[in-house]
Design a protein around this motif. Structure first.
Motif, PDB file in Angstrom:
ATOM      1  N   UNK A   1       0.709  -1.265   0.098  1.00 38.23           N
ATOM      2  CA  UNK A   1       0.030   0.086   0.201  1.00 38.23           C
ATOM      3  C   UNK A   1       1.036   1.369   0.076  1.00 38.23           C
ATOM      4  N   UNK A   2       0.772   2.083  -0.900  1.00 40.46           N
ATOM      5  CA  UNK A   2       1.446   3.469  -0.995  1.00 40.46           C
ATOM      6  C   UNK A   2       0.554   4.452  -0.467  1.00 40.46           C
ATOM      7  N   UNK A   3       1.160   5.625   0.298  1.00 37.34           N
ATOM      8  CA  UNK A   3       0.545   6.659   0.632  1.00 37.34           C
ATOM      9  C   UNK A   3       1.166   7.836   0.266  1.00 37.34           C
ATOM     10  N   UNK A   4       0.621   8.993  -0.009  1.00 33.86           N
ATOM     11  CA  UNK A   4       1.273  10.369  -0.286  1.00 33.86           C
ATOM     12  C   UNK A   4       0.848  11.231   0.556  1.00 33.86           C
ATOM     13  N   UNK A   5       1.667  11.932   1.351  1.00 37.28           N
ATOM     14  CA  UNK A   5       1.206  12.791   2.516  1.00 37.28           C
ATOM     15  C   UNK A   5       2.223  14.027   2.356  1.00 37.28           C
ATOM     16  N   UNK A   6       1.845  15.123   3.213  1.00 32.35           N
ATOM     17  CA  UNK A   6       2.955  16.077   3.350  1.00 32.35           C
ATOM     18  C   UNK A   6       3.791  15.918   4.424  1.00 32.35           C
ATOM     19  N   UNK A   7       3.338  15.344   5.657  1.00 36.37           N
ATOM     20  CA  UNK A   7       4.120  15.155   6.550  1.00 36.37           C
ATOM     21  C   UNK A   7       3.608  13.871   7.199  1.00 36.37           C
ATOM     22  N   UNK A   8       4.679  13.086   7.586  1.00 37.69           N
ATOM     23  CA  UNK A   8       4.185  11.619   8.473  1.00 37.69           C
ATOM     24  C   UNK A   8       5.108  11.886   9.817  1.00 37.69           C
ATOM     25  N   UNK A   9       4.282  11.701  10.836  1.00 37.25           N
ATOM     26  CA  UNK A   9       4.711  11.936  12.249  1.00 37.25           C
ATOM     27  C   UNK A   9       4.675  10.445  12.844  1.00 37.25           C
ATOM     28  N   UNK A  10       5.797   9.875  13.470  1.00 38.35           N
ATOM     29  CA  UNK A  10       6.014   8.552  13.850  1.00 38.35           C
ATOM     30  C   UNK A  10       5.820   8.874  15.535  1.00 38.35           C
ATOM     31  N   UNK A  11       4.600   8.544  16.188  1.00 35.43           N
ATOM     32  CA  UNK A  11       4.648   8.741  17.511  1.00 35.43           C
ATOM     33  C   UNK A  11       3.162   9.545  17.822  1.00 35.43           C
ATOM     34  N   UNK A  12       2.478   9.185  18.898  1.00 41.52           N
ATOM     35  CA  UNK A  12       1.285  10.049  19.188  1.00 41.52           C
ATOM     36  C   UNK A  12       1.543  10.553  20.826  1.00 41.52           C
ATOM     37  N   UNK A  13       2.667  10.727  21.320  1.00 32.83           N
ATOM     38  CA  UNK A  13       2.823  11.371  22.660  1.00 32.83           C
ATOM     39  C   UNK A  13       2.548  12.919  22.271  1.00 32.83           C
ATOM     40  N   UNK A  14       3.209  13.700  23.647  1.00 31.54           N
ATOM     41  CA  UNK A  14       2.828  14.993  23.435  1.00 31.54           C
ATOM     42  C   UNK A  14       3.623  15.527  22.413  1.00 31.54           C
ATOM     43  N   UNK A  15       4.928  15.014  21.983  1.00 31.20           N
ATOM     44  CA  UNK A  15       5.886  15.553  21.172  1.00 31.20           C
ATOM     45  C   UNK A  15       5.031  15.563  19.581  1.00 31.20           C
ATOM     46  N   UNK A  16       4.567  14.533  19.105  1.00 28.31           N
ATOM     47  CA  UNK A  16       3.974  14.074  17.862  1.00 28.31           C
ATOM     48  C   UNK A  16       2.687  14.849  17.902  1.00 28.31           C
ATOM     49  N   UNK A  17       1.729  14.853  18.993  1.00 23.89           N
ATOM     50  CA  UNK A  17       0.573  15.677  19.015  1.00 23.89           C
ATOM     51  C   UNK A  17       0.709  17.042  18.805  1.00 23.89           C
ATOM     52  N   UNK A  18       1.643  17.545  19.563  1.00 26.91           N
ATOM     53  CA  UNK A  18       2.021  19.085  19.437  1.00 26.91           C
ATOM     54  C   UNK A  18       2.603  19.527  18.024  1.00 26.91           C
ATOM     55  N   UNK A  19       3.495  18.579  17.637  1.00 29.84           N
ATOM     56  CA  UNK A  19       3.827  18.982  16.121  1.00 29.84           C
ATOM     57  C   UNK A  19       2.515  19.092  15.248  1.00 29.84           C
ATOM     58  N   UNK A  20       1.698  18.135  15.256  1.00 32.51           N
ATOM     59  CA  UNK A  20       0.603  18.172  14.524  1.00 32.51           C
ATOM     60  C   UNK A  20      -0.305  19.363  14.491  1.00 32.51           C
ATOM     61  N   UNK A  21      -0.312  19.970  15.906  1.00 28.88           N
ATOM     62  CA  UNK A  21      -1.330  21.060  16.391  1.00 28.88           C
ATOM     63  C   UNK A  21      -0.720  22.085  15.703  1.00 28.88           C
ATOM     64  N   UNK A  22       0.832  22.155  15.445  1.00 28.73           N
ATOM     65  CA  UNK A  22       1.417  23.613  14.958  1.00 28.73           C
ATOM     66  C   UNK A  22       1.686  23.505  13.592  1.00 28.73           C
ATOM     67  N   UNK A  23       1.371  22.445  12.750  1.00 28.54           N
ATOM     68  CA  UNK A  23       1.615  22.243  11.280  1.00 28.54           C
ATOM     69  C   UNK A  23       0.451  23.192  10.742  1.00 28.54           C
ATOM     70  N   UNK A  24       0.945  23.851   9.650  1.00 29.67           N
ATOM     71  CA  UNK A  24      -0.079  24.465   8.751  1.00 29.67           C
ATOM     72  C   UNK A  24      -1.447  23.637   8.405  1.00 29.67           C
ATOM     73  N   UNK A  25      -2.621  24.035   8.552  1.00 31.16           N
ATOM     74  CA  UNK A  25      -3.738  23.233   8.170  1.00 31.16           C
ATOM     75  C   UNK A  25      -4.109  22.862   6.951  1.00 31.16           C
ATOM     76  N   UNK A  26      -3.171  23.625   5.917  1.00 32.05           N
ATOM     77  CA  UNK A  26      -3.448  23.130   4.622  1.00 32.05           C
ATOM     78  C   UNK A  26      -2.304  21.663   4.344  1.00 32.05           C
ATOM     79  N   UNK A  27      -1.665  21.402   5.224  1.00 31.87           N
ATOM     80  CA  UNK A  27      -0.594  20.266   5.236  1.00 31.87           C
ATOM     81  C   UNK A  27      -1.398  18.905   5.556  1.00 31.87           C
ATOM     82  N   UNK A  28      -1.271  17.953   4.574  1.00 30.98           N
ATOM     83  CA  UNK A  28      -1.943  16.744   4.870  1.00 30.98           C
ATOM     84  C   UNK A  28      -0.842  15.804   5.791  1.00 30.98           C
ATOM     85  N   UNK A  29      -1.519  15.509   6.996  1.00 31.05           N
ATOM     86  CA  UNK A  29      -0.666  14.591   8.025  1.00 31.05           C
ATOM     87  C   UNK A  29      -1.195  13.253   8.184  1.00 31.05           C
ATOM     88  N   UNK A  30       0.080  12.306   8.331  1.00 32.98           N
ATOM     89  CA  UNK A  30      -0.437  11.075   8.756  1.00 32.98           C
ATOM     90  C   UNK A  30       0.453  10.841  10.011  1.00 32.98           C
TER      91      UNK A  30
END
Length: 385
Positions: free
Chosen positions: A1-30
């Motif tokens: 399976x191939x996935x294309x995204x703007x940003x991939x974040x490995x991990x969903x602790x505070x560091x990963x979550x805070x990164x996601x919350x501060x990335x531009x809203x037009x970026x597709x994030x996995x």
């Protein structure tokens, strides 16, 4: 399976979550996580989160962090963390995080190696309070997709830059192509017999980085927490927060005599406990909360009280056996002040990274703060590119 995204974040602790919350809203994030969403060490943090109380506190906060880290800290990183701390707290409050208050003002506690109280807390489950509120915010974002039970197996390197990751889950193998990759995969506790970490945290990002020649730093800087509840059962050790000692708990040898200043840095207290255990021929020492009023224990440490009760100890009436266990990793993937690794388009944040804030030994309650400060900086750097 191939996935294309703007940003991939490995991990969903505070560091990963805070990164996601501060990335531009037009970026597709996995976002991917190796276990379920609640099984990150961020959920386990008990004591609290440090904050610069006011300008007069700066010098002592800086010195406390440097001294605990044996002055091997990166001074620039320490300054960035301290100067950013109040903004981080304000953001968390905006996300609905509730810190303990007294007469409408924040209440501060103190932990080992702090010269004064500067730690905000929510009972003794501060990590759970913060991480659950951040997770709820991320789940509201239309541009974020989260895969649970999905493990990174490698990064994809092309012409010396990172263009995504390889991963796998129960459905098979995934190839994720991304303009930018953020590693937020946590610590290394799963490699130890006694650890406060979840056992699935085994330093995968470090092994992958080593394979690709990505710069690593201070891999021998491993922190042992002095006080975890002694148990003969296998598995993760239950942390007895440093703020218990900050509020007056004392350590005793087998004769019920004090043998150390409980508020010294973690590595010093750990060494004293190991030496005492050897003298006593014992596998633990005693921790007593006799100097903390019962109502304070029930209000500030309800989780610790309940867990110890389930293990057969009433902390309001008796000592509990404690033993040092692996707790935190100060080394990791080298990053600059914007959390960039030595490979283009690859970032690392949280415990898997090494920005030098902690030096050789982390000061209590700097971990949640440091993770969010430098996760935000990574996201902002990507947003500017």
């Amino acid at each position: 399976m191939k996935i294309y995204t703007d940003v991939v974040i490995v991990g969903t602790g505070v560091a990963g979550l805070f990164s996601a919350l501060h990335l531009p809203s037009d970026k597709k994030i996995l976002m991917i996580t190796k276990s379920d969403l609640e099984s990150s060490d961020s959920f386990l943090a008990q004591g609290g989160i440090c904050v610069l109380r006011d300008e007069s506190d700066y010098d002592s906060y800086f010195e406390d962090t440097m001294k605990a880290g044996h002055y091997e800290n990166r001074r620039e990183s320490v300054d960035i963390m301290i100067r950013s701390s109040r903004d981080i707290i304000n953001e968390l409050v905006g996300y609905g995080v509730e810190f303990e208050k007294k007469d409408g003002e924040f209440e501060y506690t103190r932990e080992g190696a702090h010269s004064k109280p500067r730690i905000l807390f929510h009972e003794d489950i501060t990590g759970k309070e913060i991480t659950s509120k951040l997770l709820a915010q991320v789940k509201k974002l239309d541009n974020v997709t989260i895969y649970e039970y999905t493990a990174m197996t490698d990064i994809i390197e092309e012409d010396g830059r990172c263009i995504g990751i390889l991963a796998e889950n129960e459905h098979g193998k995934l190839t994720v192509y991304a303009e930018n990759t953020i590693l937020a995969s946590g610590g290394i506790g799963g490699k130890y017999k006694h650890s406060t970490n979840f056992p699935h945290l085994t330093g995968d990002a470090l092994d992958i980085s080593k394979k690709h020649g990505i710069r690593l730093e201070h891999l021998d800087y491993v922190q042992i927490h002095p006080t975890t509840l002694y148990s003969e059962k296998p598995g993760r050790r239950f942390l007895i927060s440093e703020s218990v000692r900050g509020e007056g708990a004392v350590l005793y040898n087998k004769k019920k005599e004090r043998f150390v200043d409980e508020l010294l840095p973690r590595d010093v207290v750990t060494k004293a406990i190991h030496e005492q255990m050897e003298k006593d021929g014992s596998e633990y020492v005693w921790l007593s909360m006799e100097h903390i009023p019962k109502e304070e224990i029930m209000k500030h440490f309800p989780n610790i009280y309940q867990h110890c009760l389930e293990e057969g100890y009433d902390v309001t009436k008796e000592c509990i056996p404690v033993v040092p266990a692996q707790h935190y990793f100060m080394g990791g993937i080298w990053v600059d002040s914007d959390s960039r690794t030595s490979m283009d388009h690859l970032y690392a944040v949280g415990e898997t990274s090494c920005n030098g804030v902690h030096g050789a030994n982390r000061l209590a309650s700097n971990s949640l703060l440091e993770s969010m400060v430098f996760a935000k900086r990574a996201a902002q750097k990507i947003g500017r590119l």
